[in-house]
Write an enzyme that holds these catalytic residues in place. Structure first.
Site, PDB file in Angstrom:
ATOM      1  CG  ASP A   1      -1.540  10.801   8.382  1.00  0.00           C
ATOM      2  OD1 ASP A   1      -0.730  10.398   9.251  1.00  0.00           O
ATOM      3  OD2 ASP A   1      -1.195  11.311   7.309  1.00  0.00           O
TER       4      ASP A   1
ATOM      5  CG  ASP B   1       5.875  18.741   8.537  1.00  0.00           C
ATOM      6  OD1 ASP B   1       6.400  17.609   8.545  1.00  0.00           O
ATOM      7  OD2 ASP B   1       5.054  19.123   9.383  1.00  0.00           O
TER       8      ASP B   1
END
Length: 240
Positions: free
Chosen positions: A8, A129
């Site tokens: 990330d 998500d």
């Protein structure tokens, strides 16, 4: 099942968030390309990249870090975060990404997802998500009233390569994945599902394997950086 080590990217660094909160970011490596190469040398078959700044900005922000990763590694990589138009999709795939992940646009512009999946077979995934079962968009900052399975089923005939299901409340929390919800999604659709969020031990990977769901793989980040999961052991487990 494939294990996807997560990188990330925030402000050019390799970080992990806690439950999707940008202000709760822990920097694990200031050289994402070196981290990617370490994962590759440990035997991973894929890399999972996220441009966190891009997810909020709506356009790529950590492009230089992604370019460096692609230049130094040979395993396929998938990238999500800030990819919201065809030009950006085409640009990333032309740079050598194996797969782009579309999240926000799956809600806001589903026709773009279908168009991209037709234009680039097996190179477009959808990022689902969810917080409490409802889809969140724009870097997880905006919640919708759209249920995950309902959205996923809308793309059954689109030709997308995979669905990446992240339980936001589990992400970075080292509390284990939402096995039940992930398995339910995989049983509800024919699209391959990749589990994400909370995978923090070999037992978590065993639980996903034992769920009986046809899962394509699992993504893990913090546990690999903290040493809670040994990458080589995890790869052996998932191949067994």
């Amino acid at each position: 099942m494939i294990l996807y080590p997560a990188i990330d990217l925030k402000d050019g660094n390799c970080v992990r968030l806690y439950k999707g909160e940008m202000e709760q970011a822990t920097v694990f490596n200031d050289d994402p390309a070196a981290q990617a190469l370490a994962f590759e040398r440990s035997g991973c078959e894929w890399l999972h990249l996220v441009d966190l700044n891009g997810a909020f900005a709506g356009e790529p922000v950590n492009g230089a870090a992604v370019d460096a990763i692609l230049a130094q590694t040979t395993v396929p990589a998938q990238l999500g975060g800030g990819i919201r138009d065809m030009a950006t999709i085409e640009r990333w795939l032309s740079k050598g990404l194996a797969r782009v992940i579309l999240g926000t646009v799956a809600v806001e512009n589903p026709d773009l997802v279908r168009e991209a999946a037709r234009a680039f077979p097996d190179q477009v995934a959808i990022g689902l998500d969810a917080r409490n079962g409802m889809v969140a968009t724009r870097g997880w900052a905006e919640e919708t009233d759209i249920e995950v399975t309902h959205l996923a089923r809308q793309f059954e005939d689109a030709g997308v390569a995979a669905l990446i299901y992240t339980d936001i409340n589990r992400d970075g929390a080292m509390q284990g994945p939402n096995v039940e919800a992930t398995a339910a999604l995989a049983h509800a659709v024919s699209i391959p599902v990749i589990a994400s969020g909370g995978v923090s031990s070999l037992d978590d990977l065993r639980a996903l394997k034992a769920s009986g769901a046809p899962l394509d793989g699992a993504i893990s980040g913090r546990a690999l950086y903290d040493g809670a999961i040994d990458l080589k052991e995890a790869l052996d487990l998932l191949k067994a």
